[in-house]
Write a protein that holds these residues in place. Structure first.
Motif, short mmCIF file in Angstrom:
data_model
loop_
_atom_site.label_atom_id
_atom_site.label_comp_id
_atom_site.label_asym_id
_atom_site.label_seq_id
_atom_site.Cartn_x
_atom_site.Cartn_y
_atom_site.Cartn_z
N PRO A 147 32.24 10.40 -14.06
CA PRO A 147 31.06 10.33 -13.21
C PRO A 147 31.00 11.51 -12.24
N VAL A 148 29.79 11.93 -11.93
CA VAL A 148 29.56 13.00 -10.97
C VAL A 148 28.93 12.36 -9.74
N ASN A 149 29.57 12.52 -8.60
CA ASN A 149 29.08 11.91 -7.36
C ASN A 149 28.81 10.43 -7.54
N GLY A 150 29.66 9.74 -8.29
CA GLY A 150 29.54 8.31 -8.48
C GLY A 150 28.55 7.89 -9.56
N GLU A 151 27.84 8.82 -10.16
CA GLU A 151 26.86 8.51 -11.19
C GLU A 151 27.41 8.91 -12.56
N PRO A 152 27.11 8.12 -13.61
CA PRO A 152 27.55 8.53 -14.95
C PRO A 152 26.79 9.78 -15.38
N VAL A 153 27.41 10.57 -16.22
CA VAL A 153 26.76 11.74 -16.77
C VAL A 153 25.83 11.25 -17.89
N ILE A 154 24.54 11.59 -17.79
CA ILE A 154 23.54 11.15 -18.75
C ILE A 154 23.19 12.34 -19.65
N CYS A 155 23.11 12.09 -20.96
CA CYS A 155 22.85 13.15 -21.93
C CYS A 155 21.68 12.78 -22.84
N HIS A 156 21.08 13.80 -23.41
CA HIS A 156 20.02 13.62 -24.41
C HIS A 156 20.24 14.64 -25.50
N LEU A 157 20.20 14.20 -26.74
CA LEU A 157 20.33 15.09 -27.89
C LEU A 157 18.95 15.53 -28.34
N VAL A 158 18.82 16.83 -28.62
CA VAL A 158 17.54 17.37 -29.07
C VAL A 158 17.81 18.53 -30.03
N GLY A 159 16.99 18.65 -31.05
CA GLY A 159 17.09 19.79 -31.96
C GLY A 159 16.70 21.06 -31.23
N ALA A 160 17.37 22.14 -31.54
CA ALA A 160 17.12 23.41 -30.85
C ALA A 160 15.66 23.83 -30.96
N ALA A 161 15.01 23.60 -32.11
CA ALA A 161 13.62 24.00 -32.28
C ALA A 161 12.66 23.14 -31.45
N GLU A 162 13.08 21.92 -31.13
CA GLU A 162 12.23 21.01 -30.34
C GLU A 162 12.29 21.31 -28.85
N TRP A 163 13.36 21.93 -28.41
CA TRP A 163 13.56 22.16 -26.99
C TRP A 163 12.72 23.33 -26.51
N ARG A 164 12.01 23.11 -25.45
CA ARG A 164 11.23 24.16 -24.81
C ARG A 164 11.48 24.07 -23.32
N SER A 165 11.39 25.18 -22.65
CA SER A 165 11.53 25.13 -21.20
C SER A 165 10.33 24.40 -20.62
N GLY A 166 10.50 23.84 -19.47
CA GLY A 166 9.44 23.02 -18.88
C GLY A 166 9.73 21.56 -19.15
N THR A 167 8.78 20.71 -18.88
CA THR A 167 8.97 19.28 -19.09
C THR A 167 9.07 18.99 -20.58
N TYR A 168 10.06 18.20 -20.94
CA TYR A 168 10.31 17.86 -22.34
C TYR A 168 9.86 16.43 -22.59
N ARG A 169 8.99 16.25 -23.58
CA ARG A 169 8.45 14.94 -23.92
C ARG A 169 8.74 14.64 -25.39
N PRO A 170 9.84 13.94 -25.68
CA PRO A 170 10.15 13.63 -27.08
C PRO A 170 9.16 12.62 -27.66
N ALA A 171 9.05 12.59 -28.96
CA ALA A 171 8.12 11.69 -29.65
C ALA A 171 8.40 10.22 -29.31
N SER A 172 9.64 9.87 -29.06
CA SER A 172 9.97 8.47 -28.77
C SER A 172 9.26 7.94 -27.53
N LEU A 173 8.89 8.83 -26.63
CA LEU A 173 8.17 8.39 -25.43
C LEU A 173 6.81 7.80 -25.82
N ASP A 174 6.17 8.38 -26.83
CA ASP A 174 4.89 7.86 -27.30
C ASP A 174 5.05 6.70 -28.28
N THR A 175 6.04 6.77 -29.15
CA THR A 175 6.20 5.75 -30.19
C THR A 175 6.94 4.50 -29.71
N GLU A 176 7.92 4.67 -28.82
CA GLU A 176 8.72 3.54 -28.35
C GLU A 176 8.56 3.27 -26.86
#
Length: 105
Positions: A10-39
């Motif tokens: 943990p960092v400062n008492g919080e767990p380290v949170i991760c997200h996996l993304v394909g390199a081609a899907e990643w863009r700088s700025g806000t990232y909105r994966p498809a699961s946000l719309d579908t799930e």
């Protein structure tokens, strides 16, 4: 002071949170994966859950990036039971972090 995670601790008492993304899907700025719309949420993992998530949902992929997400940047972070995975995969135990908004840069 910024504290870097070490081996999933943990960092400062919080767990380290991760997200996996394909390199081609990643863009700088806000990232909105498809699961946000579908799930309705973004799938996240702790460091301890990351390898299981990668093996279960992304077998054979070699283009994945790991985003480290600050829990404080996710005002709607919830810990919930995992969604069903692909047929033939083992269901994980425990709860997973989910964000109900896009990931900030």
């Amino acid at each position: 002071m910024k504290v870097e995670p070490r081996d999933g601790e943990p960092v400062n008492g919080e767990p380290v949170i991760c997200h996996l993304v394909g390199a081609a899907e990643w863009r700088s700025g806000t990232y909105r994966p498809a699961s946000l719309d579908t799930e309705g949420f973004v799938h996240l993992s702790t460091v301890a859950q990351l390898l299981g998530t990668a093996n279960r949902f992304y077998p054979g992929r070699t283009d994945l990036l790991v985003l480290l997400v600050e829990p404080a940047a996710l005002p709607d972070l919830r810990w919930e039971a995992p969604s069903p995975g692909p047929a033939g995969t083992t269901a994980p135990i425990g709860t997973f972090p989910h964000s109900y908004t896009a990931l900030p840069p």
